[in-house]
Design a protein around this motif. Structure first.
Motif, PDB file in Angstrom:
ATOM      1  N   GLN A  96      -1.404   1.345   1.559  1.00  0.00           N
ATOM      2  CA  GLN A  96      -0.426   1.499   0.477  1.00  0.00           C
ATOM      3  C   GLN A  96       0.656   2.494   0.881  1.00  0.00           C
ATOM      4  O   GLN A  96       1.845   2.299   0.589  1.00  0.00           O
ATOM      5  CB  GLN A  96      -1.121   1.968  -0.809  1.00  0.00           C
ATOM      6  CG  GLN A  96      -1.949   0.911  -1.498  1.00  0.00           C
ATOM      7  CD  GLN A  96      -2.612   1.435  -2.769  1.00  0.00           C
ATOM      8  OE1 GLN A  96      -2.804   2.640  -2.948  1.00  0.00           O
ATOM      9  NE2 GLN A  96      -2.974   0.531  -3.673  1.00  0.00           N
ATOM     10  N   GLU A 102       3.021   0.850   3.178  1.00  0.00           N
ATOM     11  CA  GLU A 102       3.949  -0.003   2.426  1.00  0.00           C
ATOM     12  C   GLU A 102       5.067   0.809   1.785  1.00  0.00           C
ATOM     13  O   GLU A 102       6.211   0.333   1.665  1.00  0.00           O
ATOM     14  CB  GLU A 102       3.198  -0.764   1.337  1.00  0.00           C
ATOM     15  CG  GLU A 102       2.266  -1.841   1.876  1.00  0.00           C
ATOM     16  CD  GLU A 102       1.669  -2.708   0.777  1.00  0.00           C
ATOM     17  OE1 GLU A 102       1.112  -3.762   1.118  1.00  0.00           O
ATOM     18  OE2 GLU A 102       1.777  -2.347  -0.413  1.00  0.00           O
ATOM     19  N   SER A 133       0.161  -5.778  -0.384  1.00  0.00           N
ATOM     20  CA  SER A 133       0.901  -7.009  -0.140  1.00  0.00           C
ATOM     21  C   SER A 133       0.062  -7.932   0.734  1.00  0.00           C
ATOM     22  O   SER A 133      -0.874  -7.494   1.419  1.00  0.00           O
ATOM     23  CB  SER A 133       2.209  -6.690   0.589  1.00  0.00           C
ATOM     24  OG  SER A 133       1.937  -6.196   1.898  1.00  0.00           O
ATOM     25  N   SER A 143       0.037  -6.771   4.280  1.00  0.00           N
ATOM     26  CA  SER A 143      -0.874  -5.672   4.593  1.00  0.00           C
ATOM     27  C   SER A 143      -2.309  -6.158   4.743  1.00  0.00           C
ATOM     28  O   SER A 143      -3.058  -5.686   5.609  1.00  0.00           O
ATOM     29  CB  SER A 143      -0.803  -4.603   3.507  1.00  0.00           C
ATOM     30  OG  SER A 143       0.449  -3.951   3.529  1.00  0.00           O
TER      31      SER A 143
END
Length: 378
Positions: A70, A73, A279, A282
Protein backbone atom coordinates in the motif's frame (compact mmCIF):
# COMPACT_ATOMS: atom_id res chain seq x y z
CA UNK A 1 -19.09 -29.74 -6.71
CA UNK A 2 -18.80 -32.64 -4.31
CA UNK A 3 -16.79 -31.91 -1.18
CA UNK A 4 -17.32 -35.29 0.50
CA UNK A 5 -13.61 -36.21 -0.03
CA UNK A 6 -12.59 -33.01 1.75
CA UNK A 7 -14.76 -33.70 4.79
CA UNK A 8 -13.39 -37.26 4.91
CA UNK A 9 -9.84 -35.88 4.90
CA UNK A 10 -10.62 -33.51 7.78
CA UNK A 11 -12.15 -36.42 9.70
CA UNK A 12 -9.06 -38.51 8.96
CA UNK A 13 -6.48 -36.03 10.24
CA UNK A 14 -8.47 -35.15 13.36
CA UNK A 15 -8.76 -38.86 14.17
CA UNK A 16 -5.00 -39.13 13.63
CA UNK A 17 -3.13 -36.51 15.69
CA UNK A 18 -4.55 -33.05 14.97
CA UNK A 19 -6.99 -32.05 17.77
CA UNK A 20 -9.31 -30.11 15.47
CA UNK A 21 -9.39 -28.73 11.94
CA UNK A 22 -11.61 -26.41 9.95
CA UNK A 23 -11.72 -25.56 6.26
CA UNK A 24 -13.58 -22.72 4.55
CA UNK A 25 -13.84 -22.80 0.75
CA UNK A 26 -15.08 -19.79 -1.21
CA UNK A 27 -15.71 -19.79 -4.96
CA UNK A 28 -16.70 -16.66 -6.84
CA UNK A 29 -17.21 -14.86 -3.52
CA UNK A 30 -19.63 -17.45 -2.17
CA UNK A 31 -19.01 -20.01 0.55
CA UNK A 32 -19.37 -23.35 -1.21
CA UNK A 33 -18.10 -25.55 1.62
CA UNK A 34 -17.29 -25.20 5.29
CA UNK A 35 -16.49 -28.04 7.61
CA UNK A 36 -14.91 -28.54 11.02
CA UNK A 37 -14.19 -31.58 13.14
CA UNK A 38 -12.39 -32.47 16.35
CA UNK A 39 -12.12 -30.92 19.79
CA UNK A 40 -11.16 -27.32 20.55
CA UNK A 41 -10.41 -28.51 24.09
CA UNK A 42 -9.29 -32.13 24.18
CA UNK A 43 -9.49 -32.42 27.95
CA UNK A 44 -13.05 -31.12 28.14
CA UNK A 45 -14.07 -32.79 24.85
CA UNK A 46 -15.43 -29.45 23.62
CA UNK A 47 -16.22 -29.52 19.90
CA UNK A 48 -14.67 -26.80 17.76
CA UNK A 49 -17.19 -24.05 17.04
CA UNK A 50 -17.45 -21.08 14.71
CA UNK A 51 -15.74 -17.77 15.50
CA UNK A 52 -13.05 -19.24 17.72
CA UNK A 53 -9.85 -17.20 17.73
CA UNK A 54 -6.48 -18.65 16.82
CA UNK A 55 -2.89 -17.48 16.53
CA UNK A 56 -2.27 -16.80 12.84
CA UNK A 57 1.49 -16.82 13.33
CA UNK A 58 3.09 -16.49 9.87
CA UNK A 59 -0.21 -15.91 8.08
CA UNK A 60 0.35 -12.43 9.56
CA UNK A 61 3.06 -11.99 6.94
CA UNK A 62 0.63 -11.61 4.03
CA UNK A 63 -1.13 -8.78 5.88
CA UNK A 64 2.19 -7.05 6.62
CA UNK A 65 3.32 -7.31 3.01
CA UNK A 66 -0.05 -5.93 1.90
CA UNK A 67 0.54 -2.91 4.17
CA UNK A 68 3.98 -2.34 2.65
CA UNK A 69 2.63 -2.60 -0.88
CA UNK A 70 0.00 0.00 0.00
CA UNK A 71 2.88 2.37 0.79
CA UNK A 72 4.45 1.51 -2.57
CA UNK A 73 1.15 2.41 -4.25
CA UNK A 74 1.11 5.76 -2.41
CA UNK A 75 4.62 6.52 -3.65
CA UNK A 76 6.03 6.85 -0.14
CA UNK A 77 8.48 3.97 -0.63
CA UNK A 78 10.01 2.04 -3.53
CA UNK A 79 11.09 -1.59 -3.47
CA UNK A 80 14.64 -0.55 -4.34
CA UNK A 81 14.95 1.93 -1.47
CA UNK A 82 17.53 1.14 1.22
CA UNK A 83 15.64 0.61 4.46
CA UNK A 84 18.20 2.79 6.23
CA UNK A 85 16.46 5.78 4.61
CA UNK A 86 13.56 5.07 6.99
CA UNK A 87 15.24 3.01 9.73
CA UNK A 88 18.68 4.64 10.23
CA UNK A 89 19.84 1.88 12.59
CA UNK A 90 20.38 -0.31 9.51
CA UNK A 91 22.84 2.12 7.89
CA UNK A 92 26.03 0.19 8.63
CA UNK A 93 25.31 -3.50 8.90
CA UNK A 94 27.90 -6.18 9.50
CA UNK A 95 27.97 -9.64 7.92
CA UNK A 96 29.23 -12.90 9.43
CA UNK A 97 32.19 -14.34 7.53
CA UNK A 98 33.39 -17.89 8.13
CA UNK A 99 37.16 -18.27 8.06
CA UNK A 100 39.14 -21.18 6.64
CA UNK A 101 40.26 -22.14 10.15
CA UNK A 102 36.64 -22.51 11.26
CA UNK A 103 36.48 -19.18 13.03
CA UNK A 104 33.93 -16.44 12.38
CA UNK A 105 34.56 -12.75 11.89
CA UNK A 106 32.32 -9.84 10.89
CA UNK A 107 32.82 -7.33 8.11
CA UNK A 108 30.85 -4.30 6.96
CA UNK A 109 28.15 -5.26 4.46
CA UNK A 110 28.85 -4.25 0.88
CA UNK A 111 25.16 -4.01 -0.07
CA UNK A 112 22.36 -2.12 1.67
CA UNK A 113 19.21 -3.93 2.76
CA UNK A 114 16.36 -2.80 0.50
CA UNK A 115 12.62 -2.78 0.96
CA UNK A 116 12.49 -5.59 -1.59
CA UNK A 117 14.87 -7.64 0.56
CA UNK A 118 12.45 -7.36 3.49
CA UNK A 119 9.47 -8.43 1.41
CA UNK A 120 11.32 -11.24 -0.38
CA UNK A 121 13.23 -12.65 2.66
CA UNK A 122 16.67 -11.81 1.25
CA UNK A 123 17.88 -9.29 3.86
CA UNK A 124 20.25 -11.67 5.63
CA UNK A 125 18.47 -11.86 9.00
CA UNK A 126 18.07 -15.00 11.09
CA UNK A 127 15.07 -16.29 13.03
CA UNK A 128 17.01 -16.47 16.28
CA UNK A 129 14.64 -15.56 19.11
CA UNK A 130 17.55 -15.88 21.55
CA UNK A 131 19.82 -13.41 19.75
CA UNK A 132 21.82 -11.47 22.39
CA UNK A 133 20.70 -8.03 21.21
CA UNK A 134 17.03 -9.05 21.33
CA UNK A 135 17.40 -10.51 24.83
CA UNK A 136 19.13 -7.34 25.98
CA UNK A 137 16.38 -5.18 24.48
CA UNK A 138 13.66 -7.22 26.21
CA UNK A 139 15.38 -6.54 29.53
CA UNK A 140 16.05 -2.84 28.88
CA UNK A 141 12.40 -2.23 27.87
CA UNK A 142 11.04 -4.12 30.91
CA UNK A 143 9.58 -6.80 28.67
CA UNK A 144 7.68 -4.36 26.43
CA UNK A 145 9.93 -4.44 23.33
CA UNK A 146 7.82 -2.18 21.07
CA UNK A 147 8.05 -2.81 17.33
CA UNK A 148 10.57 -0.05 16.61
CA UNK A 149 12.74 -1.13 19.54
CA UNK A 150 12.73 -4.66 18.17
CA UNK A 151 14.11 -3.37 14.87
CA UNK A 152 16.78 -1.29 16.60
CA UNK A 153 17.89 -4.35 18.55
CA UNK A 154 17.96 -6.64 15.52
CA UNK A 155 20.11 -4.11 13.64
CA UNK A 156 22.91 -4.81 16.14
CA UNK A 157 23.11 -8.45 15.10
CA UNK A 158 25.41 -9.38 12.20
CA UNK A 159 23.71 -10.55 9.02
CA UNK A 160 24.09 -14.14 7.87
CA UNK A 161 24.92 -13.07 4.31
CA UNK A 162 25.16 -10.06 2.03
CA UNK A 163 21.66 -8.65 1.41
CA UNK A 164 20.10 -9.87 -1.82
CA UNK A 165 22.47 -12.79 -2.31
CA UNK A 166 20.51 -15.56 -0.56
CA UNK A 167 16.99 -16.41 0.65
CA UNK A 168 16.41 -17.15 4.32
CA UNK A 169 13.15 -17.34 6.25
CA UNK A 170 13.68 -14.81 9.02
CA UNK A 171 12.63 -11.69 10.92
CA UNK A 172 12.31 -9.74 7.63
CA UNK A 173 8.60 -9.03 8.00
CA UNK A 174 8.97 -7.97 11.62
CA UNK A 175 11.37 -5.30 10.40
CA UNK A 176 8.91 -4.50 7.61
CA UNK A 177 6.30 -3.70 10.29
CA UNK A 178 8.75 -1.26 11.89
CA UNK A 179 9.34 0.31 8.48
CA UNK A 180 5.59 0.81 7.97
CA UNK A 181 5.46 2.55 11.36
CA UNK A 182 8.43 4.79 10.53
CA UNK A 183 7.12 5.77 7.09
CA UNK A 184 3.44 6.21 7.93
CA UNK A 185 3.73 7.59 11.46
CA UNK A 186 0.97 5.45 12.92
CA UNK A 187 1.53 2.51 15.24
CA UNK A 188 1.61 -0.67 13.14
CA UNK A 189 -1.55 -2.11 14.73
CA UNK A 190 -3.35 1.18 14.09
CA UNK A 191 -2.26 1.19 10.45
CA UNK A 192 -3.45 -2.40 9.96
CA UNK A 193 -6.80 -1.68 11.63
CA UNK A 194 -7.47 1.56 9.73
CA UNK A 195 -6.20 0.52 6.31
CA UNK A 196 -6.90 -3.22 6.06
CA UNK A 197 -8.91 -5.04 8.73
CA UNK A 198 -11.31 -2.22 9.55
CA UNK A 199 -12.35 -1.45 5.97
CA UNK A 200 -12.82 -5.18 5.30
CA UNK A 201 -15.03 -5.64 8.37
CA UNK A 202 -12.55 -7.93 10.13
CA UNK A 203 -13.69 -7.26 13.71
CA UNK A 204 -11.88 -10.23 15.24
CA UNK A 205 -8.39 -9.67 13.84
CA UNK A 206 -5.67 -7.89 15.80
CA UNK A 207 -2.49 -8.10 17.86
CA UNK A 208 -4.26 -7.84 21.21
CA UNK A 209 -7.50 -9.39 22.48
CA UNK A 210 -10.35 -7.92 24.47
CA UNK A 211 -11.62 -9.94 27.42
CA UNK A 212 -14.53 -11.15 25.31
CA UNK A 213 -12.25 -12.21 22.48
CA UNK A 214 -9.89 -13.94 24.90
CA UNK A 215 -12.80 -16.11 26.02
CA UNK A 216 -13.01 -17.36 22.42
CA UNK A 217 -9.28 -18.12 22.04
CA UNK A 218 -8.94 -21.87 21.63
CA UNK A 219 -6.24 -23.87 23.40
CA UNK A 220 -3.07 -24.67 21.52
CA UNK A 221 -1.47 -28.10 21.47
CA UNK A 222 1.76 -29.92 20.70
CA UNK A 223 1.74 -33.62 19.87
CA UNK A 224 3.72 -35.82 22.26
CA UNK A 225 5.08 -38.70 20.16
CA UNK A 226 6.28 -40.66 23.18
CA UNK A 227 2.85 -40.68 24.78
CA UNK A 228 0.93 -40.68 21.50
CA UNK A 229 -1.27 -37.75 22.45
CA UNK A 230 -1.53 -33.99 22.13
CA UNK A 231 -0.53 -31.87 25.15
CA UNK A 232 -1.58 -28.29 25.93
CA UNK A 233 0.87 -25.67 24.70
CA UNK A 234 -0.78 -22.39 25.61
CA UNK A 235 0.66 -18.94 25.07
CA UNK A 236 2.11 -17.02 22.16
CA UNK A 237 5.71 -18.22 22.07
CA UNK A 238 6.30 -15.85 19.12
CA UNK A 239 5.73 -12.61 21.07
CA UNK A 240 9.05 -11.46 22.49
CA UNK A 241 7.59 -8.34 24.13
CA UNK A 242 4.16 -7.38 25.38
CA UNK A 243 4.07 -4.34 23.03
CA UNK A 244 5.72 -6.01 20.04
CA UNK A 245 3.33 -5.99 17.08
CA UNK A 246 5.05 -8.69 15.12
CA UNK A 247 4.62 -8.27 11.38
CA UNK A 248 5.94 -11.79 10.99
CA UNK A 249 3.59 -13.61 13.32
CA UNK A 250 1.65 -11.52 15.82
CA UNK A 251 -1.95 -11.45 14.59
CA UNK A 252 -4.86 -13.41 16.00
CA UNK A 253 -8.03 -13.98 14.00
CA UNK A 254 -10.90 -16.30 13.14
CA UNK A 255 -11.49 -18.39 10.04
CA UNK A 256 -14.34 -16.10 8.98
CA UNK A 257 -12.34 -12.92 9.48
CA UNK A 258 -9.18 -14.02 7.76
CA UNK A 259 -11.19 -15.41 4.85
CA UNK A 260 -12.42 -11.86 4.17
CA UNK A 261 -8.82 -10.70 3.74
CA UNK A 262 -7.81 -13.65 1.57
CA UNK A 263 -10.86 -13.28 -0.64
CA UNK A 264 -10.05 -9.62 -1.29
CA UNK A 265 -6.66 -10.76 -2.65
CA UNK A 266 -8.37 -13.45 -4.72
CA UNK A 267 -10.40 -10.61 -6.23
CA UNK A 268 -7.15 -8.86 -7.15
CA UNK A 269 -7.20 -6.54 -4.14
CA UNK A 270 -10.86 -5.53 -3.87
CA UNK A 271 -13.55 -7.12 -1.69
CA UNK A 272 -16.95 -8.11 -3.16
CA UNK A 273 -18.36 -5.03 -1.37
CA UNK A 274 -15.96 -2.77 -3.28
CA UNK A 275 -13.37 -2.15 -0.54
CA UNK A 276 -9.98 -1.93 -2.21
CA UNK A 277 -6.91 -2.78 -0.15
CA UNK A 278 -4.54 -3.22 -3.11
CA UNK A 279 -4.56 -2.64 -6.84
CA UNK A 280 -4.61 -5.59 -9.19
CA UNK A 281 -1.10 -4.58 -10.28
CA UNK A 282 0.16 -4.87 -6.69
CA UNK A 283 -1.42 -8.30 -6.22
CA UNK A 284 0.25 -9.41 -9.45
CA UNK A 285 3.59 -8.12 -8.15
CA UNK A 286 3.04 -9.92 -4.84
CA UNK A 287 2.49 -13.28 -6.52
CA UNK A 288 5.31 -12.89 -9.05
CA UNK A 289 8.26 -15.19 -8.35
CA UNK A 290 11.07 -12.98 -7.01
CA UNK A 291 13.67 -15.73 -6.61
CA UNK A 292 16.84 -15.25 -8.64
CA UNK A 293 19.70 -17.49 -9.72
CA UNK A 294 21.43 -16.51 -6.46
CA UNK A 295 18.48 -17.21 -4.17
CA UNK A 296 16.56 -20.03 -5.84
CA UNK A 297 18.47 -22.93 -4.28
CA UNK A 298 17.79 -21.67 -0.74
CA UNK A 299 14.01 -21.97 -1.14
CA UNK A 300 14.08 -25.74 -0.93
CA UNK A 301 11.28 -26.86 1.38
CA UNK A 302 10.15 -30.21 0.03
CA UNK A 303 6.43 -29.49 0.31
CA UNK A 304 6.96 -26.23 -1.62
CA UNK A 305 8.48 -27.98 -4.64
CA UNK A 306 7.24 -26.30 -7.81
CA UNK A 307 6.65 -23.03 -5.97
CA UNK A 308 8.63 -19.81 -6.10
CA UNK A 309 8.61 -17.07 -3.53
CA UNK A 310 6.97 -13.73 -4.19
CA UNK A 311 6.58 -10.77 -1.84
CA UNK A 312 5.69 -12.66 1.34
CA UNK A 313 3.95 -15.59 -0.36
CA UNK A 314 4.64 -18.89 -2.07
CA UNK A 315 3.60 -18.80 -5.70
CA UNK A 316 2.96 -21.77 -8.02
CA UNK A 317 5.40 -21.81 -10.94
CA UNK A 318 5.74 -25.45 -12.07
CA UNK A 319 3.06 -28.13 -12.15
CA UNK A 320 5.62 -30.73 -13.15
CA UNK A 321 7.67 -30.07 -10.01
CA UNK A 322 4.79 -29.51 -7.59
CA UNK A 323 2.36 -32.23 -8.59
CA UNK A 324 -0.30 -29.73 -7.56
CA UNK A 325 -3.77 -29.60 -9.11
CA UNK A 326 -3.88 -25.83 -8.64
CA UNK A 327 -3.17 -23.53 -11.60
CA UNK A 328 0.06 -21.59 -11.99
CA UNK A 329 -0.12 -18.34 -10.06
CA UNK A 330 -2.02 -19.82 -7.09
CA UNK A 331 -0.41 -18.31 -4.01
CA UNK A 332 -0.60 -17.96 -0.23
CA UNK A 333 1.24 -18.95 2.94
CA UNK A 334 0.83 -20.81 6.24
CA UNK A 335 1.25 -20.43 9.99
CA UNK A 336 3.29 -22.24 12.65
CA UNK A 337 0.25 -23.89 14.21
CA UNK A 338 -0.72 -25.34 10.83
CA UNK A 339 -3.19 -22.87 9.32
CA UNK A 340 -2.98 -22.53 5.54
CA UNK A 341 -4.17 -20.07 2.90
CA UNK A 342 -4.89 -20.61 -0.80
CA UNK A 343 -5.47 -17.52 -2.96
CA UNK A 344 -6.31 -18.18 -6.60
CA UNK A 345 -7.53 -15.31 -8.80
CA UNK A 346 -7.69 -17.49 -11.93
CA UNK A 347 -10.08 -20.03 -10.37
CA UNK A 348 -11.73 -17.36 -8.20
CA UNK A 349 -11.00 -19.66 -5.27
CA UNK A 350 -10.21 -18.78 -1.66
CA UNK A 351 -9.39 -21.40 0.97
CA UNK A 352 -8.74 -20.84 4.67
CA UNK A 353 -7.71 -23.93 6.59
CA UNK A 354 -7.19 -23.72 10.36
CA UNK A 355 -5.80 -25.88 13.15
CA UNK A 356 -3.89 -25.14 16.38
CA UNK A 357 -1.07 -27.68 16.67
CA UNK A 358 2.54 -26.48 16.95
CA UNK A 359 4.23 -29.57 15.44
CA UNK A 360 1.73 -29.08 12.69
CA UNK A 361 2.32 -31.86 10.10
CA UNK A 362 2.29 -29.19 7.38
CA UNK A 363 4.25 -31.20 4.78
CA UNK A 364 1.64 -33.96 5.00
CA UNK A 365 -1.56 -31.95 5.37
CA UNK A 366 -1.20 -28.94 3.09
CA UNK A 367 -0.34 -30.51 -0.29
CA UNK A 368 -3.04 -33.14 0.19
CA UNK A 369 -5.63 -30.60 1.30
CA UNK A 370 -4.88 -28.43 -1.74
CA UNK A 371 -5.24 -31.29 -4.23
CA UNK A 372 -8.46 -32.53 -2.64
CA UNK A 373 -9.97 -29.02 -2.81
CA UNK A 374 -9.23 -28.67 -6.51
CA UNK A 375 -10.49 -32.16 -7.31
CA UNK A 376 -13.77 -31.31 -5.56
CA UNK A 377 -14.26 -28.24 -7.77
CA UNK A 378 -14.44 -30.29 -10.95
Amino acid sequence: MNFAPLSRFIDQITAWRIPWAEVHVMHRNETVFRYRAGYADLEAKTAIEEDKLIYLYSLTKIVTCTAALQLVEKGTILLGDPISAYLPEFSEMTVRKEQSDGGVTTELAERPITVRDLLAMTAGFSYDFAAPSLREAITSTNGLLPTREFARALAKEPLLFEPGTRWNYSFCHDVLAALVEAVDGRRFSTYIREEITGPLGMRDTGFFLTDEQHSRLVPQYIFNDELGKADRFDGDWYRLGTELESGGGGLLSTVSDYSLFLNALTNCGTSPEGVRILSAASVELMRTNHLTELTRSDYNWEHHAGYGYGLGVRTHISKASSGSLSPLGEFGWSGAAGSYAIIDPESQLTVMYAQHLINNQEPYVHPRLRNIVYSCLS
